[in-house]
Design a protein around this motif. Sequence first.
Motif, PDB file in Angstrom:
ATOM      1  N   THR A  98       0.823  -1.209   0.000  1.00 46.51           N
ATOM      2  CA  THR A  98       0.000   0.000   0.000  1.00 46.51           C
ATOM      3  C   THR A  98       0.856   1.258   0.000  1.00 46.51           C
ATOM      4  O   THR A  98       0.566   2.238  -0.704  1.00 46.51           O
ATOM      5  CB  THR A  98      -0.933   0.009   1.229  1.00 46.51           C
ATOM      6  N   ILE A  99       1.931   1.230   0.798  1.00 48.91           N
ATOM      7  CA  ILE A  99       2.801   2.401   0.912  1.00 48.91           C
ATOM      8  C   ILE A  99       3.649   2.593  -0.339  1.00 48.91           C
ATOM      9  O   ILE A  99       3.876   3.727  -0.786  1.00 48.91           O
ATOM     10  CB  ILE A  99       3.727   2.260   2.146  1.00 48.91           C
ATOM     11  N   TYR A 100       4.108   1.483  -0.918  1.00 50.16           N
ATOM     12  CA  TYR A 100       5.055   1.556  -2.034  1.00 50.16           C
ATOM     13  C   TYR A 100       4.448   2.319  -3.219  1.00 50.16           C
ATOM     14  O   TYR A 100       3.315   2.078  -3.626  1.00 50.16           O
ATOM     15  CB  TYR A 100       5.442   0.157  -2.495  1.00 50.16           C
ATOM     16  N   LYS A 102       3.760   5.503  -3.256  1.00 53.12           N
ATOM     17  CA  LYS A 102       3.131   6.750  -2.834  1.00 53.12           C
ATOM     18  C   LYS A 102       4.156   7.886  -2.874  1.00 53.12           C
ATOM     19  O   LYS A 102       5.348   7.663  -3.032  1.00 53.12           O
ATOM     20  CB  LYS A 102       2.550   6.599  -1.420  1.00 53.12           C
ATOM     21  N   HIS A 103       3.667   9.107  -2.719  1.00 49.17           N
ATOM     22  CA  HIS A 103       4.556  10.265  -2.691  1.00 49.17           C
ATOM     23  C   HIS A 103       5.628  10.061  -1.623  1.00 49.17           C
ATOM     24  O   HIS A 103       5.358   9.524  -0.543  1.00 49.17           O
ATOM     25  CB  HIS A 103       3.745  11.529  -2.380  1.00 49.17           C
ATOM     26  N   LEU A 106       4.909  11.149   1.987  1.00 53.85           N
ATOM     27  CA  LEU A 106       3.886  10.321   2.617  1.00 53.85           C
ATOM     28  C   LEU A 106       4.453   8.945   2.950  1.00 53.85           C
ATOM     29  O   LEU A 106       4.216   8.409   4.052  1.00 53.85           O
ATOM     30  CB  LEU A 106       2.673  10.186   1.684  1.00 53.85           C
ATOM     31  N   ALA A 107       5.224   8.374   2.022  1.00 56.63           N
ATOM     32  CA  ALA A 107       5.837   7.068   2.265  1.00 56.63           C
ATOM     33  C   ALA A 107       6.820   7.135   3.431  1.00 56.63           C
ATOM     34  O   ALA A 107       6.868   6.227   4.276  1.00 56.63           O
ATOM     35  CB  ALA A 107       6.543   6.582   1.005  1.00 56.63           C
TER      36      ALA A 107
END
Length: 297
Positions: A98-100, A102-103, A106-107
């Motif tokens: 989910t994180i990978y 992302k900005h 944010l990550a």
Amino acid sequence: MAAKTIRSARSLKGNFWGLFFIAPYAILFVLFEIYPIIKAFYLSFFDYGLGKQTWIGMENYTKLFTDSVFLRSIANTFGFVLGTVPLTFLFAVFAAVTIYGKHKHLASFFRGAFYLPVITSQVILSLIWAWIYSPVNGIANYTLSLFGMQPVMWLSDERFALLALIFVVVTFNVGQPIILILAALGNISPDYYEAADLDGASSFRKFWHITMPLLKPTSLYIIVMSTIWAFQTFVVVQMLTGGGPNYATSTIMYLLYDTAFVYGQLGLASAMGIVITALISVVAIAQFKLMKSDVDF
């Protein structure tokens, strides 16, 4: 013969700096890992305590495996393993995927948020969870009250105590697997996904047939290490339940501590240490055997 001696001398000279740099770690490993295991194995055959050391052979091991409290501690320890390892791994994969992508800011925030418990004292975290699980003013029961549910005695009810601690242990341990999986995701070539897109593969099929197979080396490491951590669960038990209620959350490590430092039965505690070392070794070897054939290192 002389040529063989010369080759051996050259090989030793060529490996000198490698041996030199690993020597401090090797010495510390022998002193603080290998020697204590050997010493514990030796002491496990004695009735050993303050001012006494009497040879009793296998009596400590016989006593352990006829003790209902120790057998329940084994069951609780495997409960921690079976509860925390799958949850830790599955949540780590979900969070990392989910994180990978992302900005970056944010990550970075989520990386730090998930990793913070790893570098924070487990004593402090346990005290926070003690407040969360408080039956009077804890957040957990307050949340239940919002849905019209009755309060739960999270840490003093045999039905919920072990599950409550499993959840806490997962929050302690999940940070490092997330970081490792994020790093592994960054090493997967985008060419695989581009080829899958050309074939019209769905997101799930790309995840299942590309991402998960390429994560197998990292997955194996995470599962084995999470298993070792789960077998050694101690701080959260000590701080939140003290092994209760009615030994419902007592683990081998907690019982070992209690036996050695509360009751002073160091020989019996050494036998417990050997048992848990054997259990960890058997489970870890089994995991390697089951998963290594599918892992391309």
